[in-house]
Design an enzyme around this catalytic site. Structure first.
Site, PDB file in Angstrom:
ATOM      1  N   TRP A   1     -13.450 -30.368  16.364  1.00  0.00           N
ATOM      2  CA  TRP A   1     -12.922 -30.980  15.151  1.00  0.00           C
ATOM      3  C   TRP A   1     -13.898 -30.731  14.003  1.00  0.00           C
ATOM      4  O   TRP A   1     -15.082 -31.086  14.080  1.00  0.00           O
ATOM      5  CB  TRP A   1     -12.727 -32.478  15.348  1.00  0.00           C
ATOM      6  CG  TRP A   1     -12.216 -33.164  14.105  1.00  0.00           C
ATOM      7  CD1 TRP A   1     -12.946 -33.781  13.136  1.00  0.00           C
ATOM      8  CD2 TRP A   1     -10.847 -33.273  13.698  1.00  0.00           C
ATOM      9  NE1 TRP A   1     -12.137 -34.267  12.148  1.00  0.00           N
ATOM     10  CE2 TRP A   1     -10.834 -33.981  12.462  1.00  0.00           C
ATOM     11  CE3 TRP A   1      -9.636 -32.856  14.248  1.00  0.00           C
ATOM     12  CZ2 TRP A   1      -9.651 -34.266  11.786  1.00  0.00           C
ATOM     13  CZ3 TRP A   1      -8.461 -33.141  13.568  1.00  0.00           C
ATOM     14  CH2 TRP A   1      -8.478 -33.848  12.354  1.00  0.00           C
ATOM     15  N   LEU A   2     -13.424 -30.103  12.945  1.00  0.00           N
ATOM     16  CA  LEU A   2     -14.217 -29.881  11.741  1.00  0.00           C
ATOM     17  C   LEU A   2     -13.671 -30.806  10.657  1.00  0.00           C
ATOM     18  O   LEU A   2     -12.598 -30.559  10.100  1.00  0.00           O
ATOM     19  CB  LEU A   2     -14.136 -28.421  11.291  1.00  0.00           C
ATOM     20  CG  LEU A   2     -14.639 -27.365  12.280  1.00  0.00           C
ATOM     21  CD1 LEU A   2     -14.502 -25.963  11.693  1.00  0.00           C
ATOM     22  CD2 LEU A   2     -16.087 -27.630  12.685  1.00  0.00           C
TER      23      LEU A   2
ATOM     24  N   ASP B   1      -6.711 -12.157   8.761  1.00  0.00           N
ATOM     25  CA  ASP B   1      -5.619 -12.922   8.133  1.00  0.00           C
ATOM     26  C   ASP B   1      -6.235 -13.895   7.134  1.00  0.00           C
ATOM     27  O   ASP B   1      -5.992 -15.106   7.176  1.00  0.00           O
ATOM     28  CB  ASP B   1      -4.819 -13.662   9.197  1.00  0.00           C
ATOM     29  CG  ASP B   1      -3.503 -14.234   8.652  1.00  0.00           C
ATOM     30  OD1 ASP B   1      -3.095 -13.834   7.541  1.00  0.00           O
ATOM     31  OD2 ASP B   1      -2.893 -15.083   9.329  1.00  0.00           O
TER      32      ASP B   1
END
Length: 293
Positions: free
Chosen positions: A99-100, A202
């Site tokens: 989790w950032l 991307d």
């Protein structure tokens, strides 16, 4: 989140899941914030329709970019094959990541992003392509190595998408003739040769994540290629300030004529959008071709 997938995530993460909050955003996967019994928060995504290699390719891409130690990437924590059965519900394919915590950008973020991206590209790749195929969005992306960048860009990037668009009757004969003329001249149009760069693949603004005020990259479509294609993608839909590009050029100057090649490198992501979202992107792709006729 169905119970079988939740149980598999808990098993692979080594802790019970106290809560799973669905997150908004994204049109391919279902995303969740998990709160674990051991106190960790985890980002997880699932996709009932994903092919078996879909999340494995993303996990490999994140690890491949992290080798450069140039920009922050979320750590891969668990990867689910979606093969197990539990009662009446099937375990869905899943990917669990560090989790950032989102944050506001700190001063100097644009410069750190530009210099970090230059370092990532300079870390290099073994060749033009990759040792596995992967995905760009939900589309398969072929990465069979080629001897030159022009050959790779023609055969593994532009031609497969032109064929997909043709099968869907999205391109008129004039567009196809223009594409054929440009592809026949790629060796002359792509500029000076360079060693393969380690590409995100991307790199639009939605795949830049800010955490603790610093830039992080997510959702890659990696391969070894020409660094200018990442930079062209960044300019296609906006979201990156001029200081990002200036800091990049200060750290790793671009070859002469790079401005004239931007549209040529934007052709690939535009064809991706044509195939995924329809004829509304054909005019922009046509304009890219027209610049080189």
């Amino acid at each position: 989140m169905n119970p079988a997938t939740r149980a598999a995530l808990a098993r692979d993460l080594g802790s019970e899941i106290q809560s799973a909050r669905a997150l908004a955003g994204g049109d391919i996967n279902s995303s969740f914030e998990l709160q674990l019994g051991d106190g960790r928060r985890v980002f997880a995504k699932t996709n009932a329709a994903a092919p078996p290699e879909f999340f494995a390719a993303e996990a490999d891409g994140l690890r491949w970019l992290a080798q450069a130690r140039a920009l922050r990437l979320p750590e891969v924590l668990a990867l689910g094959p979606g093969a197990a059965e539990s009662g009446e519900q099937r375990e869905l394919p899943f990917l669990a990541l560090e989790w950032l915590e989102p944050s506001a950008p700190a001063p100097g973020l644009d410069e750190r992003l530009g210099r970090g991206l230059a370092s990532l590209h300079a870390f290099g790749a073994p060749g033009f392509g990759l040792d596995r195929d992967n995905f760009v969005g939900s589309l398969p992306q072929a990465n069979q190595p080629r001897a030159s960048w022009a050959e790779f860009y023609r055969e593994c990037r532009l031609l497969p998408l032109l064929e997909r668009a043709r099968r869907r009757r999205l391109l008129d004969p004039e567009f196809e003739r223009a594409a054929e003329r440009v592809l026949s001249r790629l060796d002359q149009l792509l500029g000076p040769s360079e060693a393969p760069a380690r590409l995100h693949g991307d790199l639009w603004a939605g795949n830049l994540h800010v955490t603790c005020g610093q830039p992080a990259l997510i959702d890659p479509a990696v391969y070894g290629g020409h660094r200018e294609i990442d930079l062209a993608m960044m300019r296609l839909f906006g979201g990156f300030g001029p200081r990002v590009f200036a800091a990049y050029a200060e750290s790793s100057p671009l070859a002469p004529g790079h401005q004239a090649r931007v549209a040529l490198y934007q052709l690939y992501p535009l064809l991706v959008h044509v195939v995924l979202f329809g004829a509304g992107y054909v005019a922009r792709a046509r304009a890219c071709l027209s610049a080189y006729l």
